[in-house]
Design an enzyme around this catalytic site. Structure first.
Site, PDB file in Angstrom:
ATOM      1  N   SER A 277     -38.137-108.043  30.347  1.00 47.25           N
ATOM      2  CA  SER A 277     -37.176-107.388  29.730  1.00 47.25           C
ATOM      3  C   SER A 277     -37.081-106.042  30.287  1.00 47.25           C
ATOM      4  CB  SER A 277     -37.491-107.242  28.253  1.00 47.25           C
ATOM      5  OG  SER A 277     -36.805-106.349  27.587  1.00 47.25           O
ATOM      6  N   GLY A 278     -36.122-105.371  30.582  1.00 51.42           N
ATOM      7  CA  GLY A 278     -35.858-104.173  31.232  1.00 51.42           C
ATOM      8  C   GLY A 278     -36.229-103.079  30.080  1.00 51.42           C
ATOM      9  N   LEU A 279     -35.848-103.360  28.795  1.00 48.62           N
ATOM     10  CA  LEU A 279     -36.150-102.461  27.899  1.00 48.62           C
ATOM     11  C   LEU A 279     -37.671-102.241  27.484  1.00 48.62           C
ATOM     12  CD1 LEU A 279     -35.606-100.763  25.003  1.00 48.62           C
ATOM     13  CD2 LEU A 279     -35.221-102.784  23.911  1.00 48.62           C
TER      14      LEU A 279
ATOM     15  N   ASP B  26     -34.938 -96.818  28.784  1.00 42.48           N
ATOM     16  CA  ASP B  26     -34.175 -97.872  29.469  1.00 42.48           C
ATOM     17  C   ASP B  26     -32.894 -97.526  30.240  1.00 42.48           C
ATOM     18  OD1 ASP B  26     -33.521-100.835  30.296  1.00 42.48           O
ATOM     19  OD2 ASP B  26     -33.035-101.446  28.177  1.00 42.48           O
TER      20      ASP B  26
ATOM     21  N   ASP C 170     -35.065-109.219  33.986  1.00 42.80           N
ATOM     22  CA  ASP C 170     -33.967-108.414  33.449  1.00 42.80           C
ATOM     23  C   ASP C 170     -33.668-107.367  34.818  1.00 42.80           C
ATOM     24  OD1 ASP C 170     -31.876-106.741  32.527  1.00 42.80           O
ATOM     25  OD2 ASP C 170     -33.271-106.176  30.767  1.00 42.80           O
TER      26      ASP C 170
ATOM     27  N   ASP D 186     -31.294-105.413  35.359  1.00 42.06           N
ATOM     28  CA  ASP D 186     -30.134-104.470  35.261  1.00 42.06           C
ATOM     29  C   ASP D 186     -28.770-104.594  35.662  1.00 42.06           C
ATOM     30  OD1 ASP D 186     -32.048-103.312  33.176  1.00 42.06           O
ATOM     31  OD2 ASP D 186     -32.687-101.690  34.518  1.00 42.06           O
TER      32      ASP D 186
ATOM     33  N   GLU E 155     -26.327-107.419  35.178  1.00 43.74           N
ATOM     34  CA  GLU E 155     -25.270-107.096  34.243  1.00 43.74           C
ATOM     35  C   GLU E 155     -23.991-106.324  35.052  1.00 43.74           C
ATOM     36  OE1 GLU E 155     -28.300-105.305  32.040  1.00 43.74           O
ATOM     37  OE2 GLU E 155     -26.755-103.723  31.561  1.00 43.74           O
TER      38      GLU E 155
ATOM     39  N   LYS F  72     -27.833 -97.941  34.362  1.00 41.50           N
ATOM     40  CA  LYS F  72     -27.366 -98.404  33.121  1.00 41.50           C
ATOM     41  C   LYS F  72     -28.091 -97.700  32.014  1.00 41.50           C
ATOM     42  CE  LYS F  72     -29.763-100.829  30.918  1.00 41.50           C
ATOM     43  NZ  LYS F  72     -30.539-101.815  30.579  1.00 41.50           N
TER      44      LYS F  72
ATOM     45  N   ASN G 125     -29.281 -99.012  27.771  1.00 42.04           N
ATOM     46  CA  ASN G 125     -29.480-100.023  26.776  1.00 42.04           C
ATOM     47  C   ASN G 125     -28.161-100.414  26.336  1.00 42.04           C
ATOM     48  OD1 ASN G 125     -30.236-101.387  24.151  1.00 42.04           O
ATOM     49  ND2 ASN G 125     -31.694-101.912  25.590  1.00 42.04           N
ATOM     50  N   SER G 126     -28.019-101.678  26.194  1.00 43.27           N
ATOM     51  CA  SER G 126     -26.520-101.961  25.350  1.00 43.27           C
ATOM     52  C   SER G 126     -26.316-101.515  24.003  1.00 43.27           C
ATOM     53  CB  SER G 126     -26.381-103.526  25.395  1.00 43.27           C
ATOM     54  OG  SER G 126     -26.275-104.274  26.779  1.00 43.27           O
TER      55      SER G 126
ATOM     56  N   ARG H  35     -24.676-111.410  34.010  1.00 39.28           N
ATOM     57  CA  ARG H  35     -24.722-111.010  32.337  1.00 39.28           C
ATOM     58  C   ARG H  35     -23.327-110.350  32.094  1.00 39.28           C
ATOM     59  NH1 ARG H  35     -29.417-107.599  29.524  1.00 39.28           N
ATOM     60  NH2 ARG H  35     -28.035-106.159  27.980  1.00 39.28           N
TER      61      ARG H  35
ATOM     62  N   HIS I 211     -23.511-111.519  25.996  1.00 42.70           N
ATOM     63  CA  HIS I 211     -24.399-110.538  25.101  1.00 42.70           C
ATOM     64  C   HIS I 211     -23.410-109.972  24.038  1.00 42.70           C
ATOM     65  CE1 HIS I 211     -27.716-108.373  23.930  1.00 42.70           C
ATOM     66  NE2 HIS I 211     -27.803-107.335  24.702  1.00 42.70           N
TER      67      HIS I 211
HETATM   68  C1  SPV Z   1     -33.417-106.149  27.645  1.00 44.36           C
HETATM   69  O1  SPV Z   1     -34.383-106.773  26.950  1.00 44.36           O
HETATM   70  O2  SPV Z   1     -33.733-105.035  28.370  1.00 44.36           O
HETATM   71  C2  SPV Z   1     -32.312-106.552  27.671  1.00 44.36           C
HETATM   72  C3  SPV Z   1     -31.641-107.233  26.423  1.00 44.36           C
HETATM   73  O3  SPV Z   1     -31.477-106.258  28.615  1.00 44.36           O
HETATM   74  S1  SPV Z   1     -30.700-106.147  25.409  1.00 44.36           S
HETATM   75  O4  SPV Z   1     -31.947-104.816  25.071  1.00 44.36           O
HETATM   76  O5  SPV Z   1     -30.497-106.453  24.237  1.00 44.36           O
HETATM   77  O6  SPV Z   1     -29.701-105.258  26.290  1.00 44.36           O
HETATM   78 MG    MG Z   2     -32.246-104.905  29.565  1.00 47.11          MG
END
Ligand code: SPV
Ligand code: MG
Length: 561
Positions: free
Chosen positions: A64-66, A76, A103, A105, A132, A138, A140-141, A177, A208
């Protein structure tokens, strides 16, 4: 487990099928995406969390990027460089045998950056990448998602095509994504984008949503109609029963951030407690043991390799646990078991003692049982029987276990509980014979355990060299104030083991041998002129002789597994 150290059949980083017909990680991921089963992958953010995810049973890992940015302590927002990310996923891949989906990004730049990323991921054993449709850098969403601009569809299709054209391994997976819902767009936009990405070559679509209900996802899945495998991240709509995803035809669920979040929670609790206590005592038995860390790091493999490639071994260590007695004051509880098998917080005392020994790397554990030996069902111990337990004492029990002594041997009473640092410190002693003496004043101690030493415990003195003079024995206090209480724990190594064996030989000829105690043996060794080193402690242990002790043992072990 670890691909570096345990070349398991299915661990191959290269294209297709590897040695021994192993299935490559890329093929495993592709299979998971395409299978008719709903598959699950779990977030991990470094080598050890990746191993933990695999050990729990997950067939794949979400890098996971986060979580990766969080473990680096940054946001993130692409604050780490892409090479820092790739370095970390390489550690994760080296430590595991299941596929990793990174991930990625937005691909860390334009189509050209994506090409290089895919090549590097293949080289590092990563099975797929998710990119994505937003722009670099980017966010975080879940942070103002609706304010984040979406990528131009054609530009993003170019990235997907570039990724697919650069992979050398046909099975490497590119997941596209779709962030349309995050950006506040409707299902029509989401489908238009997903279809364009599919045509550009994406192996799978990740749709997502930041809603707490799965409405968008379900609407999308219905419209999509299975044109390509669908991946979802139910972080926000987590209360949705999983069968709903299955029924909607979703291929893969990503549990996206739960290892980093649980690690943070645990670390905050531990940090607070250590800070407040200015001590490790309360925390030590609640956190993973050092031994567990070694196991996760495959330390044993290195030990085996050392044996193979670099000569030299460590002396073996054994523990002999004396657990033959019923427990005089506890007879109403010990009809069917010896007191060492009494349960404390759901676990027998003896099981706890054996765990404490294992935690210090002591593997050869012998338990001398007598009364109701049939009830001693502890795993991976050597059971030694003292058939004469009804009429004999500790020393006779110890003599029964003589064949279990090793170069380095710890002898313990079977009803002992203690904080693990006590045994660890004892194992660090370099003396031939070391006894553990509690210098804390106590009225409850039996006079026969009173210990007289060459000097009292000077707690402000580090590394004090104190020798045992005498354990009081059954006669009343032999004058003067004792320096502490012998807790029933002694370690013998080298000559110390010889002194114990010689002592057993000599005392064994006495007519009253069956009544003799470990204290008598120690007194004999001292009388022979051998040095018996004292390791002072100050509380943090107990033995169980009465109901009150048993209740105290419950409090002592509260919060431990
Ligand atoms: C991540 O886990 O970094 C994601 C998922 O991209 S989210 O945090 O839901 O965007
Ligand atoms: Mg991410």
């Amino acid at each position: 487990m670890s691909s570096l150290y345990f070349p398991a059949e299915h661990v191959v980083n290269g294209p297709g099928v590897g040695p021994g017909n192993a299935v490559s990680k890329t093929a495993q991921l592709r299979h998971m995406l395409r299978s008719n089963e709903l598959e699950f992958i779990l977030e991990a953010h470094n080598g050890i969390s990746a191993v933990i995810a695999e050990e729990a049973g997950f067939k794949g890992i979400w890098a996971s990027g986060l979580a990766l940015s969080a473990q680096f302590g940054v946001r993130d927002n692409n604050e780490t460089s892409w090479t820092q990310v790739v370095d970390m996923v390489e550690f994760m891949s080296d430590a595991t045998s299941v596929p990793i989906l990174l991930d990625g990004d937005t691909g860390y730049g334009n189509f050209n950056n994506v090409r290089r990323l895919v090549r590097k991921l293949e080289q590092r054993g990563v099975a797929g990448v998710c990119i994505e449709d937003k722009s670099f850098p980017k966010t975080n969403s879940f942070i103002n998602g609706e304010r984040q601009p979406l990528a131009d569809i054609n530009e993003f299709c170019g990235k997907i095509a570039a990724a697919k054209d650069s992979q050398l391994d046909d099975d490497f997976c590119v997941v596209a994504r779709v962030e349309a819902y995050i950006a506040g767009r409707d299902t029509r936009e989401a489908i238009t984008r997903a279809e364009a990405y599919r045509k550009a070559g994406a192996d799978s679509i990740l749709i997502h949503s930041a809603l707490s209900k799965p409405d968008q996802i379900l609407e999308f899945a219905k419209e999509w109609g299975g044109r390509a495998p669908l991946v979802i991240v139910p972080t926000k709509y987590y209360s949705t029963p999983t069968h709903i995803f299955r029924d909607a035809g979703v291929s893969m669920v990503i549990w996206a951030n739960h290892l980093i979040r649980s690690a943070v929670d645990a670390m905050q609790g531990t940090a607070r407690q250590i800070f407040e206590d200015q001590s490790l005592v309360e925390v030590e038995d609640r956190v993973a043991s050092i031994k567990e860390i070694f196991r996760l790091q495959c330390a044993e493999e290195l030990a085996a390799a050392e044996h193979r490639y670099a000569k030299g071994t460590r002396p073996n260590t054994a523990a002999v646990v004396l657990a033959a007695s019923r427990g005089d004051e506890l007879t109403h509880l010990t009809h069917d078991r010896p007191k060492a098998m009494l349960s404390v917080n759901g676990k027998p005392l003896l099981a706890r003692l054996v765990e404490l020994c294992r935690k210090q790397g002591i593997d050869g554990i012998s338990v001398v049982a007598g009364y109701r030996a049939d009830s001693v069902d502890i795993k991976d111990i050597q059971l030694v029987l003292n058939d004469g337990h009804a009429t004999s004492g500790e020393l006779a029990s110890l003599a029964c276990a003589r064949h279990s002594f090793r170069e380095d041997t710890v002898i313990l009473y079977g009803d002992l509980l203690f904080r693990s640092y006590i045994l660890r410190e004892l194992m660090e002693s370099d003396s031939e014979l070391t006894v553990v003496i509690d210098s804390q004043e106590s009225d409850t101690g039996l006079a026969r355990d009173d210990a007289y030493c060459s000097s009292p415990d000077n707690r402000s003195l580090w590394g004090q060299h104190v020798l045992l003079r005498r354990i009081a024995g059954d006669e009343c206090r032999n004058g003067g104030r004792p320096d502490g209480r012998w807790i029933g724990m002694v370690r013998a190594q080298g000559d110390g083991r010889v002194w114990i064996e010689q002592g057993l030989d000599t005392l064994g000829t006495r007519p009253d041998f069956d009544r003799l105690t470990l204290g008598d043996l120690l007194n004999h060794i001292v009388a022979e002129g051998h040095p018996v080193r004292v390791m002072y402690i100050h509380g943090h242990w107990l033995d169980v002789n009465s109901l009150a002790d048993l209740e105290q043992a419950g409090r002592f072990t509260a919060g431990q597994s």
